[in-house]
Design a protein around this motif. Structure first.
Motif, PDB file in Angstrom:
ATOM      1  N   CYS A 114       0.793  -1.288   0.080  1.00 29.31           N
ATOM      2  CA  CYS A 114       0.026  -0.065  -0.080  1.00 29.31           C
ATOM      3  C   CYS A 114       0.933   1.195  -0.040  1.00 29.31           C
ATOM      4  N   LEU A 116       0.390   5.123   1.154  1.00 22.80           N
ATOM      5  CA  LEU A 116      -0.401   6.348   1.645  1.00 22.80           C
ATOM      6  C   LEU A 116       0.403   7.543   1.844  1.00 22.80           C
ATOM      7  N   SER A 120      -3.509   7.599  -2.301  1.00 24.63           N
ATOM      8  CA  SER A 120      -3.298   6.215  -2.008  1.00 24.63           C
ATOM      9  C   SER A 120      -3.356   5.332  -3.081  1.00 24.63           C
ATOM     10  N   SER A 122      -3.041   0.606  -3.652  1.00 26.73           N
ATOM     11  CA  SER A 122      -2.925  -0.806  -2.982  1.00 26.73           C
ATOM     12  C   SER A 122      -2.765  -1.745  -4.201  1.00 26.73           C
ATOM     13  N   PHE A 220      -9.002   5.072   8.252  1.00 25.54           N
ATOM     14  CA  PHE A 220      -8.257   4.073   7.784  1.00 25.54           C
ATOM     15  C   PHE A 220      -8.944   2.745   7.643  1.00 25.54           C
ATOM     16  N   PHE A 239       3.258  -1.033   4.169  1.00 21.18           N
ATOM     17  CA  PHE A 239       2.846   0.331   3.596  1.00 21.18           C
ATOM     18  C   PHE A 239       4.095   1.126   3.309  1.00 21.18           C
ATOM     19  N   ALA A 244       1.430   6.848   5.833  1.00 20.34           N
ATOM     20  CA  ALA A 244       1.499   5.700   6.666  1.00 20.34           C
ATOM     21  C   ALA A 244       2.744   5.862   7.783  1.00 20.34           C
ATOM     22  N   GLN A 248       1.151   5.369  11.905  1.00 25.89           N
ATOM     23  CA  GLN A 248       1.483   3.959  12.117  1.00 25.89           C
ATOM     24  C   GLN A 248       0.404   3.274  13.062  1.00 25.89           C
ATOM     25  N   ILE A 251      -2.994   3.058  11.871  1.00 22.75           N
ATOM     26  CA  ILE A 251      -3.361   2.113  10.987  1.00 22.75           C
ATOM     27  C   ILE A 251      -3.396   0.793  11.507  1.00 22.75           C
ATOM     28  N   PHE A 265       6.139  -1.092   7.701  1.00 21.32           N
ATOM     29  CA  PHE A 265       6.108   0.414   7.248  1.00 21.32           C
ATOM     30  C   PHE A 265       7.586   0.914   7.044  1.00 21.32           C
TER      31      PHE A 265
END
Length: 280
Positions: A114, A116, A120, A122, A220, A239, A244, A248, A251, A265
């Motif tokens: 993903c 962000l 955004s 994915s 989110f 992410f 993101a 964190q 999320i 991340f």
């Protein structure tokens, strides 16, 4: 010798070298083949990239891997031509920023990758290529979880009195806005998505306010429900992107509620892309 690029809206991170241990990273202005003509991209390569490279690198470069926003197949001919001109002995591969994110996050393992950031996106990634993608649709129709989406919803909730009044007052004071100013920036001026995303530092500062914390988690959750859950896989969700990175906790809490496994991340994809390409 190889050259790797991760290009966003404002800057391109470049990594070059012969091995992972001797690689170096440099930066130029962002390159987007969808929005830029060939002449402008050529100027960036000529005046910003080439002067930062050792003189011996150009003839020794054997492969270039360029990942960027706007790198749709029908738009990449110009950047391929420019790179082939400056690096005549190199094979050139130009791919989307989403594939770059997937390879940075998942390397050669399957997963859900993903982005962000201002926007955004994915995808479902099988360890080599993207095998499914829910269209993000942009900030008007989609882009759930992005900076633009957070900004849009936060402004609307503040001014529709869905959030405590002091948040609206603080927002307008922080950015020196009046209601007419705000409407002008959103509806009449260009790049409203960037303006809306520019409000996220204020949201971040207020994230411990209970109503804002729930607002963020709801945003989110929307991202997960309208994008990630549709892949119907239990692969780890990872992410990249500034939103993101800084949100964190929210999320992870939203993912836990939906029983989604969280992976990684990553703040700077170029570092992980280097690992991917230097260790095939």
């Amino acid at each position: 010798m190889i050259l790797i690029a991760d290009s966003g809206a404002t800057k391109t991170d470049w990594c070059f070298g012969a091995t992972l241990s001797d690689r170096q990273t440099i930066h130029t202005e962002g390159i987007n083949p969808f929005h830029m003509d060939q002449t402008y991209m050529e100027e960036i390569i000529r005046h910003q990239l080439i002067p930062q490279l050792p003189a011996s690198f150009q003839p020794e470069c054997t492969a270039i891997h360029f990942y960027g926003a706007g790198c749709l197949p029908e738009r990449t001919g110009g950047i391929v031509h420019i790179l082939k001109h400056w690096f005549p002995h190199a094979s050139v591969q130009v791919s989307t920023d989403l594939l770059g994110a997937a390879r940075a996050l998942c390397q050669r393992e399957p997963g859900i990758a993903c982005i962000l950031g201002t926007g955004s996106n994915s995808c479902l990634y099988d360890g080599t290529q993207i095998i499914d993608n829910i269209s993000p649709l942009g900030y008007i129709l989609g882009d759930e979880g992005s900076g633009a989406y957070l900004g849009k919803r936060f402004v609307g909730d503040c001014l529709k009195r869905q959030l405590p009044g002091f948040l609206a007052e603080g927002l307008m004071e922080r950015y020196g806005l009046t209601l007419p100013d705000l409407l002008e920036k959103v509806y009449r001026q260009p790049q409203a998505n960037r303006f809306l995303a520019s409000l996220t530092p204020y949201i971040y500062e207020q994230r411990e306010v209970p109503e804002v914390k729930e607002f963020l988690k709801d945003c989110f959750r929307e991202f997960f429900k309208r994008n990630v859950l549709l892949y119907k896989r239990t692969w780890p969700v990872s992410f990249v992107g500034s939103i993101a990175w800084y949100f964190q906790q929210e999320i992870q809490e939203s993912a836990k509620e939906l029983q989604l496994p969280i992976g990684r991340f990553v703040k700077n994809p170029i570092d992980e892309l280097s690992v991917y390409h230097f260790h095939p």
